[in-house]
Design a protein around this motif. Structure first.
Motif, PDB file in Angstrom:
ATOM      1  N   LEU A 174       0.832  -1.204   0.000  1.00 46.45           N
ATOM      2  CA  LEU A 174       0.000   0.000   0.000  1.00 46.45           C
ATOM      3  C   LEU A 174       0.866   1.253   0.000  1.00 46.45           C
ATOM      4  O   LEU A 174       0.501   2.273  -0.595  1.00 46.45           O
ATOM      5  CB  LEU A 174      -0.933  -0.006   1.222  1.00 46.45           C
ATOM      6  CG  LEU A 174      -2.142  -0.949   1.128  1.00 46.45           C
ATOM      7  CD1 LEU A 174      -2.922  -0.936   2.426  1.00 46.45           C
ATOM      8  CD2 LEU A 174      -3.041  -0.562  -0.036  1.00 46.45           C
ATOM      9  N   LEU A 193       1.784   2.224  -3.355  1.00 48.23           N
ATOM     10  CA  LEU A 193       0.674   2.806  -4.114  1.00 48.23           C
ATOM     11  C   LEU A 193       0.322   4.218  -3.648  1.00 48.23           C
ATOM     12  O   LEU A 193      -0.503   4.892  -4.258  1.00 48.23           O
ATOM     13  CB  LEU A 193      -0.565   1.911  -3.981  1.00 48.23           C
ATOM     14  CG  LEU A 193      -0.412   0.485  -4.532  1.00 48.23           C
ATOM     15  CD1 LEU A 193      -1.588  -0.376  -4.096  1.00 48.23           C
ATOM     16  CD2 LEU A 193      -0.304   0.496  -6.039  1.00 48.23           C
ATOM     17  N   ASP A 194       0.955   4.650  -2.560  1.00 50.21           N
ATOM     18  CA  ASP A 194       0.655   5.959  -2.001  1.00 50.21           C
ATOM     19  C   ASP A 194       1.005   7.065  -3.001  1.00 50.21           C
ATOM     20  O   ASP A 194       2.061   7.064  -3.610  1.00 50.21           O
ATOM     21  CB  ASP A 194       1.466   6.155  -0.711  1.00 50.21           C
ATOM     22  CG  ASP A 194       1.005   7.382   0.052  1.00 50.21           C
ATOM     23  OD1 ASP A 194      -0.213   7.623   0.093  1.00 50.21           O
ATOM     24  OD2 ASP A 194       1.867   8.095   0.591  1.00 50.21           O
ATOM     25  N   ILE A 207      -4.514   0.497 -12.291  1.00 49.13           N
ATOM     26  CA  ILE A 207      -3.856   0.181 -11.022  1.00 49.13           C
ATOM     27  C   ILE A 207      -4.645   0.714  -9.829  1.00 49.13           C
ATOM     28  O   ILE A 207      -4.691   0.083  -8.765  1.00 49.13           O
ATOM     29  CB  ILE A 207      -2.395   0.698 -11.003  1.00 49.13           C
ATOM     30  CG1 ILE A 207      -1.629   0.017  -9.853  1.00 49.13           C
ATOM     31  CG2 ILE A 207      -2.320   2.194 -10.881  1.00 49.13           C
ATOM     32  CD1 ILE A 207      -0.137   0.248  -9.907  1.00 49.13           C
ATOM     33  N   ILE A 208      -5.315   1.855  -9.994  1.00 49.21           N
ATOM     34  CA  ILE A 208      -6.119   2.395  -8.893  1.00 49.21           C
ATOM     35  C   ILE A 208      -7.352   1.524  -8.649  1.00 49.21           C
ATOM     36  O   ILE A 208      -7.758   1.315  -7.496  1.00 49.21           O
ATOM     37  CB  ILE A 208      -6.504   3.868  -9.172  1.00 49.21           C
ATOM     38  CG1 ILE A 208      -5.270   4.750  -8.921  1.00 49.21           C
ATOM     39  CG2 ILE A 208      -7.677   4.312  -8.323  1.00 49.21           C
ATOM     40  CD1 ILE A 208      -5.435   6.181  -9.308  1.00 49.21           C
ATOM     41  N   LYS A 220      -6.002  -1.289  -6.737  1.00 45.39           N
ATOM     42  CA  LYS A 220      -5.680  -0.829  -5.374  1.00 45.39           C
ATOM     43  C   LYS A 220      -6.943  -0.755  -4.519  1.00 45.39           C
ATOM     44  O   LYS A 220      -6.958  -1.198  -3.355  1.00 45.39           O
ATOM     45  CB  LYS A 220      -5.012   0.536  -5.441  1.00 45.39           C
ATOM     46  CG  LYS A 220      -4.825   1.196  -4.074  1.00 45.39           C
ATOM     47  CD  LYS A 220      -4.638   2.689  -4.201  1.00 45.39           C
ATOM     48  CE  LYS A 220      -4.724   3.352  -2.824  1.00 45.39           C
ATOM     49  NZ  LYS A 220      -4.629   4.807  -2.894  1.00 45.39           N
ATOM     50  N   ASN A 221      -8.016  -0.186  -5.075  1.00 48.13           N
ATOM     51  CA  ASN A 221      -9.271  -0.047  -4.331  1.00 48.13           C
ATOM     52  C   ASN A 221      -9.863  -1.406  -3.976  1.00 48.13           C
ATOM     53  O   ASN A 221     -10.377  -1.611  -2.876  1.00 48.13           O
ATOM     54  CB  ASN A 221     -10.277   0.772  -5.131  1.00 48.13           C
ATOM     55  CG  ASN A 221      -9.866   2.237  -5.255  1.00 48.13           C
ATOM     56  OD1 ASN A 221      -9.078   2.734  -4.448  1.00 48.13           O
ATOM     57  ND2 ASN A 221     -10.400   2.924  -6.253  1.00 48.13           N
ATOM     58  N   TYR A 238      -8.104  -4.159  -3.629  1.00 45.12           N
ATOM     59  CA  TYR A 238      -7.191  -4.731  -2.644  1.00 45.12           C
ATOM     60  C   TYR A 238      -7.469  -4.177  -1.241  1.00 45.12           C
ATOM     61  O   TYR A 238      -7.569  -4.915  -0.254  1.00 45.12           O
ATOM     62  CB  TYR A 238      -5.757  -4.414  -3.076  1.00 45.12           C
ATOM     63  CG  TYR A 238      -4.673  -4.936  -2.172  1.00 45.12           C
ATOM     64  CD1 TYR A 238      -4.492  -6.295  -1.953  1.00 45.12           C
ATOM     65  CD2 TYR A 238      -3.788  -4.045  -1.548  1.00 45.12           C
ATOM     66  CE1 TYR A 238      -3.479  -6.770  -1.138  1.00 45.12           C
ATOM     67  CE2 TYR A 238      -2.775  -4.515  -0.731  1.00 45.12           C
ATOM     68  CZ  TYR A 238      -2.617  -5.875  -0.535  1.00 45.12           C
ATOM     69  OH  TYR A 238      -1.616  -6.339   0.271  1.00 45.12           O
ATOM     70  N   LYS A 239      -7.633  -2.848  -1.171  1.00 41.76           N
ATOM     71  CA  LYS A 239      -7.913  -2.217   0.117  1.00 41.76           C
ATOM     72  C   LYS A 239      -9.267  -2.655   0.658  1.00 41.76           C
ATOM     73  O   LYS A 239      -9.441  -2.851   1.872  1.00 41.76           O
ATOM     74  CB  LYS A 239      -7.885  -0.694  -0.037  1.00 41.76           C
ATOM     75  CG  LYS A 239      -7.841   0.040   1.301  1.00 41.76           C
ATOM     76  CD  LYS A 239      -7.589   1.512   1.105  1.00 41.76           C
ATOM     77  CE  LYS A 239      -7.417   2.216   2.469  1.00 41.76           C
ATOM     78  NZ  LYS A 239      -8.522   1.938   3.399  1.00 41.76           N
ATOM     79  N   GLU A 284      -2.347  -9.141  -4.945  1.00 48.03           N
ATOM     80  CA  GLU A 284      -0.985  -8.675  -4.690  1.00 48.03           C
ATOM     81  C   GLU A 284      -0.108  -8.897  -5.918  1.00 48.03           C
ATOM     82  O   GLU A 284       0.682  -8.022  -6.298  1.00 48.03           O
ATOM     83  CB  GLU A 284      -0.398  -9.396  -3.481  1.00 48.03           C
ATOM     84  CG  GLU A 284      -0.959  -8.917  -2.158  1.00 48.03           C
ATOM     85  CD  GLU A 284      -0.334  -9.610  -0.963  1.00 48.03           C
ATOM     86  OE1 GLU A 284      -0.440  -9.062   0.147  1.00 48.03           O
ATOM     87  OE2 GLU A 284       0.256 -10.695  -1.144  1.00 48.03           O
ATOM     88  N   ILE A 295      -1.044  -6.385  -8.635  1.00 53.48           N
ATOM     89  CA  ILE A 295      -0.572  -5.028  -8.348  1.00 53.48           C
ATOM     90  C   ILE A 295       0.939  -4.928  -8.542  1.00 53.48           C
ATOM     91  O   ILE A 295       1.446  -3.939  -9.069  1.00 53.48           O
ATOM     92  CB  ILE A 295      -0.971  -4.611  -6.918  1.00 53.48           C
ATOM     93  CG1 ILE A 295      -2.489  -4.400  -6.854  1.00 53.48           C
ATOM     94  CG2 ILE A 295      -0.243  -3.339  -6.488  1.00 53.48           C
ATOM     95  CD1 ILE A 295      -3.037  -4.227  -5.457  1.00 53.48           C
TER      96      ILE A 295
END
Length: 369
Positions: free
Chosen positions: A7, A10-11, A49-50, A53-54, A56-57, A97, A100
């Motif tokens: 994470l 990805l910040d 990728i976002i 990421k969303n 994944y989160k 994972e 990403i």
């Protein structure tokens, strides 16, 4: 700890995504085609990728929430639902994972482009030309399964059939990123039709896959191009023989890597329409120059990679087609299957998928992800 690290990587992407979203609507950016195309590609890549990421989160939040319910809830039904959610979210984490990590690795900027494919008969005379024809039909059938459009731009036929050389364009989605694995020397082992003793001969054909250049990839001074027209030969009826539809261009180009001025000669007789032939000859000129100017980039990749999965090295023997055994072997990854008939009918996706997996594994190792 692994989740936090990923994470952290990805910040900041959300802020960049918002910035790029604004930039691609700016009239000054739209007017600058090179910048607009580059930012549009970045926007698409960030969007993918976002989204990952969303997701994944969301799974990580579901895991935390489920664990909290299991530790505090007394109701059996609620605990059962929480346990089910925990198992489902936990099972999805490893795949997300991996996805990403691969998205974090910079992609080859050429992957999304269309491709120009050149097949040339190598050692083996008539048999090599016949094999080049077999490879062309293989790619033709594969292109059909992918929904790509194939357009032949140049042909030199072999005396006994097949092709001494054939050049064609493939247009569609992520063509170069898929076809680049086919660059190299393809070797065939079989009994030629002309062989009376039944002996197995070895022949070869060379395949070169180039990313098709767009107008803004390279700078061409069209006023300096010298054009000739001529009557096309071969089949096609009276119009082909009587109308000067074939075009030939000559262009003096200074190689930025060597400083030497080279004359580029390109012919196109693909259609009966001279303007269309000119347009396609120009496209081939752009691709030729683009390929030359980016050869150093390809060489740098080749020097960094050990597996040579997709280096663009056209002198490397990459695959053997053994007809007596019905065997296909890709030497880069020791991939062997015994379905030669289906393979030659365009069923090559399994081999390409294995090459992609091998290259991705190498990229992950190099990036220490």
């Amino acid at each position: 700890m692994a989740e936090i690290t990923l994470l952290d990587r990805l910040d900041g992407l959300d802020a960049r995504f918002e910035e790029v979203s604004t930039l691609i609507t700016d009239p000054s950016v739209i007017a600058d085609q090179k910048r607009y195309v580059r930012l549009s590609k970045e926007y698409h890549d960030l969007e993918v990728i976002i989204k990952a990421k969303n997701e994944y989160k969301s799974k990580l939040d579901a895991i935390a929430e489920s664990k909290e319910i299991l530790s505090m809830e007394d109701d059996d039904e609620m605990k059962a639902l929480a346990r089910e959610e925990l198992d489902s979210a936990s099972a999805a984490i490893p795949e997300l994972e991996e996805k990403i990590k691969l998205l974090l690795i910079p992609a080859d900027p050429d992957d999304a482009k269309n491709a120009v494919v050149e097949i040339r008969g190598g050692t083996g005379g008539d048999e090599a030309a016949l094999f080049a024809g077999d490879l062309f039909r293989m790619y033709q059938k594969y292109a059909e399964t992918k929904g790509w459009q194939l357009t032949v731009s140049s042909v030199s036929e072999g005396a006994a059939g097949g092709y001494k050389e054939i050049v064609f364009n493939l247009t569609g989605s992520d063509v170069y990123g898929t076809m680049k694995y086919e660059s190299g020397v393809h070797r065939v082992q079989r009994v030629p039709a002309t062989e009376t003793q039944g002996r197995v001969h070895t022949s070869a054909a060379t395949v070169a896959v180039l990313p098709e250049a767009q107008e803004f990839d390279v700078e061409i001074h069209e006023g300096e191009i010298k054009w000739d027209t001529f009557r096309s030969g071969g089949a096609g009826g009276q119009n082909v023989n009587k109308v000067e539809s074939g075009v030939r261009l000559r262009y003096n180009w200074k190689n930025p890597n060597t400083g030497v001025v080279e004359e580029i000669l390109i012919e196109c007789t693909e259609t009966r329409d001279q303007p269309k032939n000119k347009e396609r000859a120009l496209a081939r000129l752009r691709t030729f120059i683009y390929d030359k100017e980016h050869q150093k980039y390809l060489d740098d990749i080749a020097s960094r990679r050990k597996t040579m999965v997709s280096t663009g090295d056209r002198s490397a023997k990459i695959r053997t087609y053994n007809y007596p055994q019905g065997r296909i072997t890709d030497h880069r990854i020791n991939y062997t299957v015994y379905n030669l008939g289906a393979f030659m009918d365009g069923d090559i996706q399994g081999c390409i998928d294995s090459l992609i997996v091998a290259e991705n594994a190498e990229k992950l190792k190099a990036a220490e992800l």
